[in-house]
Enzyme design. Structure first.
Site, mmCIF file in Angstrom:
data_model
loop_
_atom_site.group_PDB
_atom_site.id
_atom_site.type_symbol
_atom_site.label_atom_id
_atom_site.label_comp_id
_atom_site.label_asym_id
_atom_site.label_seq_id
_atom_site.Cartn_x
_atom_site.Cartn_y
_atom_site.Cartn_z
ATOM 1 N N GLU A 1 0.839 -1.208 0.000
ATOM 2 C CA GLU A 1 0.000 0.000 0.000
ATOM 3 C C GLU A 1 0.874 1.258 0.000
ATOM 4 O O GLU A 1 0.633 2.192 0.761
ATOM 5 C CB GLU A 1 -0.936 -0.001 1.218
ATOM 6 C CG GLU A 1 -1.964 -1.117 1.180
ATOM 7 C CD GLU A 1 -2.941 -1.067 2.347
ATOM 8 O OE1 GLU A 1 -2.576 -0.531 3.404
ATOM 9 O OE2 GLU A 1 -4.064 -1.564 2.178
ATOM 10 N N GLU B 1 -6.831 -7.689 -0.611
ATOM 11 C CA GLU B 1 -7.272 -7.666 0.793
ATOM 12 C C GLU B 1 -8.764 -7.406 0.812
ATOM 13 O O GLU B 1 -9.211 -6.254 0.787
ATOM 14 C CB GLU B 1 -6.563 -6.544 1.589
ATOM 15 C CG GLU B 1 -5.114 -6.804 1.899
ATOM 16 C CD GLU B 1 -4.528 -5.758 2.875
ATOM 17 O OE1 GLU B 1 -5.279 -4.899 3.382
ATOM 18 O OE2 GLU B 1 -3.308 -5.818 3.106
#
Ligand SMILES: *[C@@H]1O[C@H](CO)[C@@H](O)[C@H](O)[C@H]1NC(C)=O
Ligand SMILES: *[C@@H]1O[C@H](CO)[C@@H](O)[C@H](O)[C@H]1NC(C)=O
Ligand SMILES: *[C@@H]1O[C@H](CO)[C@@H](O)[C@H](O)[C@H]1NC(C)=O
Ligand SMILES: *[C@@H]1O[C@H](CO)[C@@H](O)[C@H](O)[C@H]1NC(C)=O
Ligand SMILES: *[C@@H]1O[C@H](CO)[C@@H](O)[C@H](O)[C@H]1NC(C)=O
Ligand SMILES: *[C@@H]1O[C@H](CO)[C@@H](O)[C@H](O)[C@H]1NC(C)=O
Length: 653
Positions: free
Chosen positions: A184, A264
């Site tokens: 991320e 995710e």
């Protein structure tokens, strides 16, 4: 027994399999034209779940992996926490619970592929997002950037780790199909493309040209802008209730062609001390899961089993809010690996798309209530100082940080004297909010109050000039997300008495874990040197107790949960194994998971508690209790009333 015919058939099968692998080598790749992955040339889609080996005792890895396999998953995803494997520079540990290679091998044996996320940064609600605290020895280091010190450390670590991984890549005969670079990165302020380029080259140089490397970012153009880069396949993450057309639309902005991937998909959410336990309904999870699978997307469920932040491994969110010991996550398998409604709901959705294995799902492991254990006061931290401070004290005019004292986790005792008479209540304050993270203050052995980062920056003290001021500082876990990950611990800025900074510090790095496992705190009776404590608060004190596991009951020891009724806050060990922090007075976590492997039937089991605020022992029964049921959603006492927006990265800034 296998029939001769069966044996012949499996021999034939073996020949066929090995025959094929000779002519067509194992391969895993992205097919951009057909928007999918290809495994050995065949169209392939993964349905995966996250499991962190570092949050589960090694003896249970296989059980959890089997349960994931039986749910219909064909892959798992795991992070590799750098700080779990390199405790101090160049000191690597890949044994016991840290045996990553054994974990990868088990996954393959069970029949699961692996999506590997080796960082270097991993977030994961893990201390400092997996980065080793010793990186902060350079005070000005810019983590997750092209900063030379940071890059040098990353190169060394990856130079150790990636060659270990390489034989386990799919094309080399192992289970690893894809490898994530960074984590991320688009959510981080630095937006340093040279850093991502450097990592790409580094990963390629160790792993080769063939392996699929990828990135993961929030499903928004803002995240993908700094998170994705040429050469790394961009994927997104989002939770239940998302508009999947819009979310995968964001991935398409970075990757016009190729497989759709949610790396995710949140089955639950993280907890923080003082905020209600996260809970996400099975219906919300299965609805969006179904939509994604119908669209042909690849999905990894984060988490499929959360596990436990044993010892001191939890992270924290900023503005400072630490996460509890349990990382249950409201996932389909509980912290203890138990099957839930959510597990079976997910299994029925998967069944609609993929063939799932036949046969029974491994059952939930039995729990045993060992009853209550009487605890006895051993010693206060100050009384036990000679045994706890193995390296001896360090003196300095101004207070030093944990990093400067070369201590990563746990507790440091800061000691000085009151320079003036404080006959009236006098403020002891940290005007720059520099108590990281919680300080238990006493004057001449009498508890005087608690300072807490971002919550309580001043208390009053009284005492004569020359009185001993003891400040036990607890590291509650380093921030793991956002721009505050350079999270120094200890007394990190001036501590003032009235308006004058205190000086002439003596600091004791405490090796509490070593002292507990070596039994150094003993069963010595309290010295009663200190005057009677006000019921409100006592100085940090060790308590000990023991229990015998009964004979004649088969299959003991079994897993259990421990709770500490009326105890307030502290750390707990069983037979020297650090179970983690308890803080029922803050909530929501009330019980701690005790895996059977830390218990013994051959000797009495030793429970050691470090109670930081005040044990119930002076006012009533002084016990800890073993139960069969977890309580993770107890009442909370936080003063942050900010409403949580589940699944939004902004919630974690
Ligand atoms: C390595 O880690 C394992 C598992 O936590 C632990 O038991 C062992 O003591 C560690 N080894 C060293 C040398 O620290
Ligand atoms: C979902 O997103 C798409 C693309 O942005 C949009 O066209 C559609 O209206 C959205 N659906 C809902 C239910 O909001
Ligand atoms: C503190 O007060 C005592 C009397 O209570 C006095 O003797 C002493 O000089 C004072 N010390 C300082 C540093 O002010
Ligand atoms: C400290 O004591 C003063 C004087 O008694 C009082 O006004 C103040 O509120 C107290 N401060 C704290 C933080 O307790
Ligand atoms: C500093 O502390 C030491 C012991 O803690 C003490 O002996 C010494 O007098 C102190 N020095 C000053 C200047 O306060
Ligand atoms: C508990 O402590 C006692 C006394 O030190 C020791 O004899 C015993 O072996 C310990 N139990 C375990 C399970 O380690």
């Amino acid at each position: 027994m296998m029939s001769p015919l069966g044996a012949a058939t499996s021999m034939l099968l073996l020949l066929l399999v090995s025959g094929r692998s000779l002519s067509a080598p194992r391969s895993f790749s992205i097919d951009y034209q057909n928007d999918c992955f290809r495994k050995d040339g065949e169209r392939f889609r993964y349905i995966s779940g996250s499991i962190h080996y570092n949050r589960i005792p090694r003896v249970y890895w296989k059980d959890r992996l089997l349960k994931m396999y039986m749910a219909g998953l064909n892959a798992i995803q795991t992070y590799i926490p750098w700080n779990y494997h390199e405790d101090s520079p160049g000191q690597y540990n890949f044994s016991g619970d840290r045996d990553l290679i054994h974990f990868l091998q088990l996954a393959q044996d069970v029949g699961l592929l692996v999506i590997l996320r080796p960082g270097p940064y991993i977030c994961a609600e893990w201390d400092m997002g997996g980065l080793p605290a010793w990186l902060l020895r350079n005070k000005d280091i810019v983590l997750r950037s092209s900063n030379p010190d940071y890059i040098a450390a990353v190169d060394q670590w990856m130079g150790k780790l990636l060659p270990m991984i390489k034989p386990y890549l799919y094309q080399n005969g192992g289970p690893i199909i894809t490898v994530q670079v960074e984590n991320e990165y688009g959510s981080y302020f630095a937006c340093d493309y040279n850093y991502l380029r450097h990592l790409t080259k580094l990963f390629r140089s160790h792993l080769g040209q063939e392996v699929v490397l990828f990135t993961t970012d929030g499903a928004g153009l803002g995240y993908l802008k700094c998170g994705s880069i040429e050469g790394l396949y961009a994927t997104v993450d989002f939770g239940p209730g998302a508009n999947i057309t819009a979310a995968f639309g964001a991935q398409r902005y970075a990757e016009p062609r190729g497989p759709l991937v949610n790396s995710e998909f949140y089955t639950g959410w993280l907890d923080n001390w003082g905020s209600p336990h996260a809970s996400v309904s099975p219906e919300a999870v299965t609805k969006t899961l179904n939509e994604m699978l119908a669209k042909g997307a690849n999905v990894n469920m984060y988490m499929f089993i959360g596990g436990t932040n044993f010892a001191y491994w939890n992270g924290a969110n900023g503005p400072y809010k630490p996460q509890p010991t349990s990382y249950d996550y409201d996932a389909p398998l509980t912290e203890a690996g138990d099957l839930t409604k959510k597990y079976f709901a997910i299994q029925s959705v998967i069944k609609m798309y993929h063939k799932i294995p036949v046969g029974p799902v491994p059952p939930t492991t039995p729990k045993y209530a060992y009853g209550s254990v009487e605890m006895k006061k051993l010693q206060t931290i100050s009384e036990a100082l000679d045994k706890l401070s193995m390296s001896g004290p360090v003196r300095s005019k101004d207070p030093l940080t944990f990093t400067e004292l070369k201590q990563n986790f746990g507790f440091v005792l800061y000691r000085t004297t009151l320079p003036v008479n404080c006959s009236k209540p006098t403020p002891l304050s940290s005007p720059l909010n520099g108590i990281h993270d919680r300080a238990y203050v006493s004057v001449d052995g009498v508890a005087a109050g608690i300072l807490e980062r971002s919550k309580v920056i001043a208390i009053n003290v009284t005492g004569k000039a020359g009185s001993q001021l003891d400040i036990l500082v607890e590291n509650l876990g380093r921030i793991n997300y956002g721009k505050e990950i350079n999270d120094f611990k200890g007394i990190v800025s001036a501590l003032n008495l009235a308006t004058v900074p205190l000086t002439n510090w003596t600091m004791y790095s405490l090796s509490i874990d070593e002292a507990v496992s070596e039994g150094l705190l003993g069963a010595r009776e309290a010295t009663h040197r200190a005057p009677p404590q006000p019921v409100a608060l006592s100085p940090p004190t060790f308590y000990g107790g023991s229990f015998i596991i009964p004979d004649g009951i088969p299959d003991l020891p079994q897993d259990t949960y421990i709770q500490l009724p009326k105890w307030r806050k502290g750390q707990i060990w069983i037979n020297g194994f650090n179970l983690g922090r308890y803080w029922p007075s803050r909530g929501p976590q009330v019980t701690l998971f005790v895996p059977a492997n830390v218990l013994s039937t051959a000797a009495p089991n030793n429970v050691t508690v470090l109670e930081l605020e005040g044990a119930p022992c002076s006012s009533g029964p002084c016990t800890v209790e073993f139960t069969t049921d977890p309580i993770l959603n107890g009442p909370v006492h936080g003063d942050h009333t900010r409403r949580r927006i589940p699944f939004a990265k902004e919630d974690l800034l």
